[in-house]
Design a protein around this motif. Structure first.
Motif, PDB file in Angstrom:
ATOM      1  N   MET A 310       0.830  -1.206   0.000  1.00 19.32           N
ATOM      2  CA  MET A 310       0.000   0.000   0.000  1.00 19.32           C
ATOM      3  C   MET A 310       0.863   1.255   0.000  1.00 19.32           C
ATOM      4  O   MET A 310       0.557   2.251  -0.676  1.00 19.32           O
ATOM      5  CB  MET A 310      -0.911   0.011   1.230  1.00 19.32           C
ATOM      6  N   LEU A 311       1.948   1.224   0.759  1.00 19.72           N
ATOM      7  CA  LEU A 311       2.866   2.366   0.801  1.00 19.72           C
ATOM      8  C   LEU A 311       3.440   2.642  -0.583  1.00 19.72           C
ATOM      9  O   LEU A 311       3.487   3.799  -1.032  1.00 19.72           O
ATOM     10  CB  LEU A 311       3.987   2.072   1.798  1.00 19.72           C
ATOM     11  N   ALA A 312       3.857   1.600  -1.266  1.00 20.76           N
ATOM     12  CA  ALA A 312       4.414   1.767  -2.611  1.00 20.76           C
ATOM     13  C   ALA A 312       3.363   2.323  -3.574  1.00 20.76           C
ATOM     14  O   ALA A 312       3.655   3.202  -4.399  1.00 20.76           O
ATOM     15  CB  ALA A 312       4.949   0.430  -3.119  1.00 20.76           C
ATOM     16  N   ASP A 313       2.138   1.827  -3.480  1.00 21.50           N
ATOM     17  CA  ASP A 313       1.058   2.325  -4.331  1.00 21.50           C
ATOM     18  C   ASP A 313       0.770   3.799  -4.046  1.00 21.50           C
ATOM     19  O   ASP A 313       0.559   4.596  -4.971  1.00 21.50           O
ATOM     20  CB  ASP A 313      -0.214   1.502  -4.084  1.00 21.50           C
ATOM     21  N   ALA A 314       0.738   4.142  -2.754  1.00 22.68           N
ATOM     22  CA  ALA A 314       0.445   5.523  -2.380  1.00 22.68           C
ATOM     23  C   ALA A 314       1.523   6.468  -2.897  1.00 22.68           C
ATOM     24  O   ALA A 314       1.220   7.550  -3.421  1.00 22.68           O
ATOM     25  CB  ALA A 314       0.313   5.627  -0.857  1.00 22.68           C
ATOM     26  N   GLU A 315       2.787   6.070  -2.754  1.00 22.40           N
ATOM     27  CA  GLU A 315       3.885   6.921  -3.223  1.00 22.40           C
ATOM     28  C   GLU A 315       3.838   7.089  -4.739  1.00 22.40           C
ATOM     29  O   GLU A 315       4.095   8.185  -5.265  1.00 22.40           O
ATOM     30  CB  GLU A 315       5.215   6.326  -2.767  1.00 22.40           C
ATOM     31  N   ALA A 316       3.514   5.996  -5.446  1.00 22.99           N
ATOM     32  CA  ALA A 316       3.399   6.098  -6.904  1.00 22.99           C
ATOM     33  C   ALA A 316       2.242   7.005  -7.299  1.00 22.99           C
ATOM     34  O   ALA A 316       2.333   7.782  -8.264  1.00 22.99           O
ATOM     35  CB  ALA A 316       3.218   4.710  -7.506  1.00 22.99           C
ATOM     36  N   SER A 317       1.148   6.924  -6.545  1.00 26.17           N
ATOM     37  CA  SER A 317      -0.016   7.748  -6.838  1.00 26.17           C
ATOM     38  C   SER A 317       0.281   9.232  -6.624  1.00 26.17           C
ATOM     39  O   SER A 317      -0.101  10.087  -7.425  1.00 26.17           O
ATOM     40  CB  SER A 317      -1.188   7.329  -5.950  1.00 26.17           C
ATOM     41  N   ILE A 318       1.008   9.539  -5.565  1.00 20.56           N
ATOM     42  CA  ILE A 318       1.374  10.921  -5.269  1.00 20.56           C
ATOM     43  C   ILE A 318       2.232  11.501  -6.391  1.00 20.56           C
ATOM     44  O   ILE A 318       2.155  12.693  -6.709  1.00 20.56           O
ATOM     45  CB  ILE A 318       2.109  11.003  -3.916  1.00 20.56           C
ATOM     46  N   LYS A 319       3.032  10.647  -7.005  1.00 19.97           N
ATOM     47  CA  LYS A 319       3.913  11.103  -8.088  1.00 19.97           C
ATOM     48  C   LYS A 319       3.198  11.165  -9.435  1.00 19.97           C
ATOM     49  O   LYS A 319       3.821  11.413 -10.463  1.00 19.97           O
ATOM     50  CB  LYS A 319       5.111  10.165  -8.199  1.00 19.97           C
ATOM     51  N   GLY A 320       1.889  10.900  -9.417  1.00 26.05           N
ATOM     52  CA  GLY A 320       1.130  11.024 -10.658  1.00 26.05           C
ATOM     53  C   GLY A 320       0.577   9.723 -11.189  1.00 26.05           C
ATOM     54  O   GLY A 320       0.149   9.660 -12.350  1.00 26.05           O
ATOM     55  N   GLY A 321       0.582   8.669 -10.376  1.00 26.45           N
ATOM     56  CA  GLY A 321       0.060   7.377 -10.805  1.00 26.45           C
ATOM     57  C   GLY A 321      -1.454   7.345 -10.827  1.00 26.45           C
ATOM     58  O   GLY A 321      -2.128   8.372 -10.668  1.00 26.45           O
ATOM     59  N   ASP A 322      -1.991   6.161 -11.008  1.00 27.19           N
ATOM     60  CA  ASP A 322      -3.434   6.002 -11.167  1.00 27.19           C
ATOM     61  C   ASP A 322      -4.185   5.879  -9.854  1.00 27.19           C
ATOM     62  O   ASP A 322      -5.394   5.655  -9.848  1.00 27.19           O
ATOM     63  CB  ASP A 322      -3.720   4.747 -12.007  1.00 27.19           C
ATOM     64  N   GLY A 323      -3.502   5.989  -8.740  1.00 20.05           N
ATOM     65  CA  GLY A 323      -4.165   5.804  -7.455  1.00 20.05           C
ATOM     66  C   GLY A 323      -3.822   4.441  -6.870  1.00 20.05           C
ATOM     67  O   GLY A 323      -3.159   3.619  -7.503  1.00 20.05           O
ATOM     68  N   ILE A 324      -4.272   4.203  -5.663  1.00 22.66           N
ATOM     69  CA  ILE A 324      -4.004   2.935  -4.994  1.00 22.66           C
ATOM     70  C   ILE A 324      -4.812   1.839  -5.680  1.00 22.66           C
ATOM     71  O   ILE A 324      -6.019   1.973  -5.886  1.00 22.66           O
ATOM     72  CB  ILE A 324      -4.356   3.035  -3.500  1.00 22.66           C
ATOM     73  N   ASP A 325      -4.149   0.760  -6.028  1.00 26.61           N
ATOM     74  CA  ASP A 325      -4.789  -0.305  -6.801  1.00 26.61           C
ATOM     75  C   ASP A 325      -5.934  -0.926  -6.014  1.00 26.61           C
ATOM     76  O   ASP A 325      -5.838  -1.142  -4.793  1.00 26.61           O
ATOM     77  CB  ASP A 325      -3.752  -1.385  -7.135  1.00 26.61           C
ATOM     78  N   PHE A 326      -7.025  -1.236  -6.715  1.00 28.47           N
ATOM     79  CA  PHE A 326      -8.187  -1.845  -6.073  1.00 28.47           C
ATOM     80  C   PHE A 326      -7.827  -3.143  -5.349  1.00 28.47           C
ATOM     81  O   PHE A 326      -8.459  -3.520  -4.365  1.00 28.47           O
ATOM     82  CB  PHE A 326      -9.267  -2.156  -7.112  1.00 28.47           C
ATOM     83  N   ALA A 327      -6.801  -3.836  -5.840  1.00 29.83           N
ATOM     84  CA  ALA A 327      -6.427  -5.124  -5.261  1.00 29.83           C
ATOM     85  C   ALA A 327      -5.907  -5.010  -3.839  1.00 29.83           C
ATOM     86  O   ALA A 327      -5.777  -6.008  -3.143  1.00 29.83           O
ATOM     87  CB  ALA A 327      -5.380  -5.824  -6.135  1.00 29.83           C
ATOM     88  N   ARG A 328      -5.579  -3.790  -3.393  1.00 27.59           N
ATOM     89  CA  ARG A 328      -5.096  -3.613  -2.025  1.00 27.59           C
ATOM     90  C   ARG A 328      -6.235  -3.668  -1.011  1.00 27.59           C
ATOM     91  O   ARG A 328      -6.011  -3.706   0.189  1.00 27.59           O
ATOM     92  CB  ARG A 328      -4.374  -2.263  -1.884  1.00 27.59           C
ATOM     93  N   PHE A 329      -7.467  -3.685  -1.479  1.00 33.20           N
ATOM     94  CA  PHE A 329      -8.620  -3.633  -0.593  1.00 33.20           C
ATOM     95  C   PHE A 329      -9.305  -4.998  -0.528  1.00 33.20           C
ATOM     96  O   PHE A 329      -8.957  -5.927  -1.255  1.00 33.20           O
ATOM     97  CB  PHE A 329      -9.597  -2.548  -1.068  1.00 33.20           C
ATOM     98  N   ASP A 330     -10.258  -5.103   0.373  1.00 30.23           N
ATOM     99  CA  ASP A 330     -11.000  -6.348   0.559  1.00 30.23           C
ATOM    100  C   ASP A 330     -11.817  -6.650  -0.695  1.00 30.23           C
ATOM    101  O   ASP A 330     -12.763  -5.921  -1.020  1.00 30.23           O
ATOM    102  CB  ASP A 330     -11.916  -6.213   1.777  1.00 30.23           C
ATOM    103  N   CYS A 331     -11.472  -7.726  -1.376  1.00 24.31           N
ATOM    104  CA  CYS A 331     -12.175  -8.094  -2.611  1.00 24.31           C
ATOM    105  C   CYS A 331     -13.680  -8.236  -2.382  1.00 24.31           C
ATOM    106  O   CYS A 331     -14.495  -7.820  -3.203  1.00 24.31           O
ATOM    107  CB  CYS A 331     -11.629  -9.409  -3.154  1.00 24.31           C
ATOM    108  N   TYR A 332     -14.023  -8.828  -1.231  1.00 31.68           N
ATOM    109  CA  TYR A 332     -15.423  -9.168  -0.983  1.00 31.68           C
ATOM    110  C   TYR A 332     -16.232  -7.973  -0.492  1.00 31.68           C
ATOM    111  O   TYR A 332     -17.437  -8.092  -0.261  1.00 31.68           O
ATOM    112  CB  TYR A 332     -15.501 -10.338  -0.006  1.00 31.68           C
ATOM    113  N   ALA A 333     -15.564  -6.802  -0.362  1.00 33.31           N
ATOM    114  CA  ALA A 333     -16.333  -5.593  -0.105  1.00 33.31           C
ATOM    115  C   ALA A 333     -17.225  -5.281  -1.306  1.00 33.31           C
ATOM    116  O   ALA A 333     -18.304  -4.712  -1.167  1.00 33.31           O
ATOM    117  CB  ALA A 333     -15.398  -4.418   0.162  1.00 33.31           C
ATOM    118  N   CYS A 334     -16.753  -5.672  -2.489  1.00 34.68           N
ATOM    119  CA  CYS A 334     -17.538  -5.482  -3.714  1.00 34.68           C
ATOM    120  C   CYS A 334     -18.060  -6.812  -4.256  1.00 34.68           C
ATOM    121  O   CYS A 334     -19.201  -6.896  -4.702  1.00 34.68           O
ATOM    122  CB  CYS A 334     -16.693  -4.797  -4.777  1.00 34.68           C
TER     123      CYS A 334
END
Length: 543
Positions: A310-334
């Motif tokens: 999650m930290l790596a995703d967040a840092e990439a997002s801050i630098k202009g990435g697509d945001g934190i990947d959906f896969a970092r969250f509970d799959c069964y929430a959706c």
């Protein structure tokens, strides 16, 4: 798709031959580019690189010369002269080839499911470094993923093989079977400490921290090593990874190892007390529960891996990435059936109702272990346990403050969780005192038992599943009665083992890995909380 499971989970520091090829002298070691490990685990940050370790060996051909059975190959000599069957089982290669699904890890990428994913993703998963990082042996582990090519992976050497977990380098392979100068003396390798072995390329898999981090690097993820399953991969067909629980995974695998507390490995029973932890990271059964230690370490290592990705995703997002990947969250929430009445609604929500949260199946075991550690004075663990809930709550809040998380808030909170986990694992890595005495093991087992039927688990099938796996594993070690009839009742709710039939790695192309997933997925989708509660309490005698 199950990658670094049993080879890493219970692998032993081998003590006999893995080949007869000569190894050229290694040049002077250069600085390792990898980041330093947490204090107390210094040797985790050392080790050879491709430039310093001599010739690389990524196959198992040399290993098979001795580790294919006690009466075959070179093993007979070591058995007769050095009683090597008192140190290892000698069935390592044979078990891996015949029964361990890690041997099929690369074949998964060329089978029907791999071809489907290639078509959906518009690239060949059998040649993509992002897939091979977990499904094959990486011959260039210090090279950034973006610079890796197909040729950097040993795709012809049998998937996730011996070297993926024990270490690539021929420098240790030739060293570990050297015979003593004087006849009748033990093999010199056995007397060497973990630092010596790691500097020659052998991972100290007897250390539960090393073991847990290695397994979690594929079974959860490791951004620095390019081992990340994305939502795009899941959508293309990659099966959802089962919740990771180290002790249960160790017990679920066809064993090519035995624990040092196992009476069949007589070598360890005769070790001087000062060598038990310093060289082989165990305590006698009367002093510490071997699997409870692994359960605790595995729970925190799993959470650390989640937070690090999650930290790596967040840092990439801050630098202009697509945001934190959906896969970092509970799959069964959706991805869950809509039900009425709903256990999720009864449980309530951490943030705005309907907003995806982090995985309960990872958070609950770690919370239990941290709370349990508040009662362990040995090794200074109690002091390191403080502050967990604050760190973990901050990450959960950052992840739900807006849909799929606020990157800057996630960055700060995830860093806090990683740092807490590192400090906790540093104690687990090096503290010589027994931490999980029989009494402490019993107390943790009771906490797992209570949590399995708590609100969080009853509203989350994966959390109930992973807590049940942990309970069954530790109850078996504690020799608690687990009546077959009651076990069968719980098995009607979900598989009691992360491994399901077929167990053999032999068979048709692509089997048996795809067969591992449908039973678990069916059980998750059909999960009924009250049915689980009644079955679990019936087995455990809880209230």
């Amino acid at each position: 798709m199950l990658t670094a499971l049993g080879v890493a989970a219970g692998a032993v520091v081998l003590g006999l031959a893995s080949g007869s090829r000569a190894t050229p002298a290694a040049p002077q070691d250069k600085a390792d580019p990898r980041p330093a490990a947490a204090p107390g685990c210094d040797y985790l940050g050392k080790g050879p690189t491709r430039d310093t370790a001599g010739d690389l060996s990524a196959g198992i051909q040399a290993c098979e010369l001795c580790h294919v059975g006690s009466t075959k190959g070179q093993a007979a000599k070591f058995l007769k002269v050095y009683q090597s069957d008192e140190f290892v089982l000698l069935n390592e290669s044979e078990t891996w080839v015949n029964s361990d699904i890690h041997s099929h890890a690369t074949k998964c990428l060329t089978g029907p499911l791999g071809k489907q994913m290639s078509a959906n993703l518009k690239y060949n998963v059998a040649e993509a470094p992002a897939c091979l990082a977990c499904h094959s042996a990486d011959k260039s582990p210090t090279k950034p993923l973006a610079d890796k090519k197909y040729k950097d992976f040993a795709t012809a050497d049998g998937g996730v093989n011996c070297t993926v977990c024990h270490g690539l380098y021929e420098r240790w392979q030739s060293d570990h079977y050297k015979t003593p100068d004087q006849e009748g003396q033990p093999l010199p390798w056995r007397s060497k400490g973990p630092d010596y072995k790691w500097e020659r390329g052998m991972a100290d898999l007897r250390n539960p921290v090393v073991k847990a981090k290695l397994c979690a690097s594929c079974h959860i993820g490791n951004s620095a090593e390019g081992k990340v399953v994305t939502h795009e991969m899941y959508a293309a067909g990659h099966p959802p990874l089962p919740p990771f629980e180290l002790a249960s995974y160790m017990e679920a695998e066809p064993k090519h190892w035995a624990y040092p507390t196992d009476p069949k490995l007589k070598y360890f029973a005769g070790l001087p007390a000062e060598d038990r932890w310093s060289k082989f990271h165990f305590h006698p059964e009367k002093d510490e529960s071997y699997l409870t230690r692994h359960y605790a370490v595995g729970a925190i290592a799993a959470l650390r891996a989640e937070a690090e990705v999650m930290l790596a995703d967040a840092e990439a997002s801050i630098k202009g990435g697509d945001g934190i990947d959906f896969a970092r969250f509970d799959c069964y929430a959706c991805h869950h059936d809509l039900k009425y009445p709903s256990e999720r609604q009864k449980r309530g929500y951490e943030s705005v109702p309907g907003r995806p949260t982090l995985r309960t199946a990872t958070g609950v075991p770690a919370s239990l272990v941290a709370k349990h550690a508040e009662g362990i004075e040995a090794g200074g663990l109690k002091g390191k346990a403080a502050g967990f809930e604050e760190k973990w709550a901050a990450l959960r809040k950052a992840a739900t403050s807006r849909p799929f998380g606020d990157p800057k808030a996630v960055q700060a909170a995830a860093k806090g969780v990683v740092e807490w986990c590192d400090a906790f694992l540093a104690v687990q890595c090096e503290a010589a005192a027994p931490l999980y005495t029989p009494d402490q093991a019993k107390r943790l087992l009771g906490m797992i038992q209570g949590a399995a039927t708590g609100p969080s688990s009853l509203a989350d099938a994966e959390a109930a599943m992973v807590l049940s796996w942990g309970y069954l594993t530790l109850a078996k070690e504690a020799k608690l009665p687990l009546p077959d009839g009651k076990l069968q009742g719980l098995s009607k709710v979900f598989p009691l083992n992360v491994r399901v039939e077929p167990y053999s790695a032999k068979g048709t192309e692509g089997a048996p890995v795809p067969a591992q997933f449908p039973p678990r997925m069916k059980a998750v989708n059909a999960f009924e909380s009250m049915m689980f509660r009644d079955a679990f309490l019936g087995l455990t005698g809880g209230k």
